[in-house]
Scaffold this active site. Structure first.
Site, PDB file in Angstrom:
ATOM      1  N   ARG A  28      -9.416 -29.819  21.555  1.00  0.00           N
ATOM      2  CA  ARG A  28     -10.763 -29.457  22.033  1.00  0.00           C
ATOM      3  C   ARG A  28     -11.802 -30.236  21.229  1.00  0.00           C
ATOM      4  O   ARG A  28     -11.479 -30.894  20.238  1.00  0.00           O
ATOM      5  CB  ARG A  28     -11.005 -27.948  21.970  1.00  0.00           C
ATOM      6  N   ILE A  52     -14.420 -32.764  19.671  1.00  0.00           N
ATOM      7  CA  ILE A  52     -14.397 -34.210  19.426  1.00  0.00           C
ATOM      8  C   ILE A  52     -12.972 -34.746  19.528  1.00  0.00           C
ATOM      9  O   ILE A  52     -12.730 -35.811  20.114  1.00  0.00           O
ATOM     10  CB  ILE A  52     -14.998 -34.513  18.032  1.00  0.00           C
ATOM     11  N   ILE A 104     -12.888 -27.441   9.814  1.00  0.00           N
ATOM     12  CA  ILE A 104     -13.513 -26.122   9.997  1.00  0.00           C
ATOM     13  C   ILE A 104     -14.754 -26.034   9.111  1.00  0.00           C
ATOM     14  O   ILE A 104     -14.929 -26.842   8.188  1.00  0.00           O
ATOM     15  CB  ILE A 104     -12.556 -24.971   9.601  1.00  0.00           C
ATOM     16  N   THR A 105     -15.594 -25.047   9.417  1.00  0.00           N
ATOM     17  CA  THR A 105     -16.707 -24.717   8.512  1.00  0.00           C
ATOM     18  C   THR A 105     -16.582 -23.250   8.090  1.00  0.00           C
ATOM     19  O   THR A 105     -16.061 -22.419   8.854  1.00  0.00           O
ATOM     20  CB  THR A 105     -18.074 -24.896   9.209  1.00  0.00           C
ATOM     21  N   TYR A 156     -18.010 -27.731   2.602  1.00  0.00           N
ATOM     22  CA  TYR A 156     -17.836 -28.722   3.680  1.00  0.00           C
ATOM     23  C   TYR A 156     -18.328 -30.106   3.217  1.00  0.00           C
ATOM     24  O   TYR A 156     -17.656 -31.125   3.433  1.00  0.00           O
ATOM     25  CB  TYR A 156     -18.627 -28.236   4.891  1.00  0.00           C
TER      26      TYR A 156
END
Ligand code: NDP
Length: 240
Positions: free
Chosen positions: A12, A14, A85-86, A147
């Site tokens: 899913r 990008i 992930i963030t 991140y």
């Protein structure tokens, strides 16, 4: 013969756009994912691209996953480290779990996957490793010490790996997207997102296919002289 591409987090967002762009370009493509089985199933049904489920943060799981891809499609010519992930929050509120989850999934994963393909690429005298960083790893962002550290880390990692393999037909590069229209960005509240878009010189979010085009270029034979580079695809938001 078609080259084999593995795109982590390729079911899913990008990653899916990257996987589909490679498929259109005549490559044999494998996409990986972590937990979202329904999305992975409909992605495979729609595209015919096989999806492999494993956690990129877990070296042993990656080892099995890479073996499965190689058995089904052949040796990996192009690795795209896209999964990420963030877990956003100010550092003064961040838990060790929020820190480690992001470091494991966004940075240690890049070691895991690159380590598992690099020896074979060296033996074969060809390889492309492309990692998706972020504008926030270059410029910093409030609420994203975890991140930003991981996304800056992959840039240093890629430069070092590029040097180690420059004489082996292998290039190692980074694409640093700005704000792209995906689930990750849709999770940002409307007013914050509006403020972000207002600051982007081209005045819109980026599209996933615009990131995919940069990745495809870096994988191409024409990009053989580009290694250790970071391509910014961010609508002019950061020009460092
Ligand atoms: P999405 O959240 O839309 O998709 C993330 C993908 O990564 C999914 O396929 C997901 O699998 C997979 N994934 C997440 N964790 C793991 C894991 N532990 N093991 C294996 N796969 C995992 O992300 P985006 O498409 O928005 O982002 C893609 C990359 O681009 C990320 O690295 C992100 O940090 C970066 N980026 C994104 C920007 C944006 O604006 N969207 C901007 C800058 C960088 P599943 O579906 O199973 O959860």
């Amino acid at each position: 013969m078609s080259k084999v591409v593995l795109v982590t987090g390729g079911t899913r967002g990008i990653g899916a756009a990257i996987a589909e762009a490679f498929q259109k370009g005549g490559y044999k493509v494998a996409a990986t994912y972590h937990g979202n089985d329904d999305v992975a199933k409909s992605f495979t049904a729609r595209t015919g691209i096989p999806a492999f489920k494993f956690d990129v943060a877990d070296f042993a799981a990656c080892q099995k996953g890479v073996e499965a891809v190689v058995t089904q499609l052949g040796a990996i010519d192009v690795l795209v480290n896209n999964a990420g992930i963030t877990r956003d929050t100010f550092l003064h509120k961040m838990t060790p779990v929020q820190w480690m989850d992001v470091i494991h999934t966004n940075l240690n994963s890049v070691f895991n996957m690159s380590r598992l393909v690099i020896e074979n690429m060296r033996n074969r005298g060809f390889g492309r490793i492309i990692t998706i960083s972020s504008i926030n790893g270059q410029a910093g962002q409030i609420g994203q010490t975890n991140y930003a550290a991981a996304k800056a880390g992959v840039i240093g990692f890629s430069k070092a790996l590029a040097l180690e393999n420059a004489g082996k037909g292998i290039t190692v590069n980074v694409v640093a997207p700005g704000y792209i229209d995906t689930d990750m960005v849709r999770a940002i509240s409307d007013n914050v997102l509006e403020a972000i878009v207002a600051r982007i010189p081209v005045k819109r979010l980026g599209r996933t296919d615009e990131i995919a085009a940069a990745v495809l270029y870096l994988a191409s034979d024409e990009a053989a002289y580009m290694t250790g580079a970071t391509l910014n695809v961010n609508g002019g938001l950061f020009m460092g």
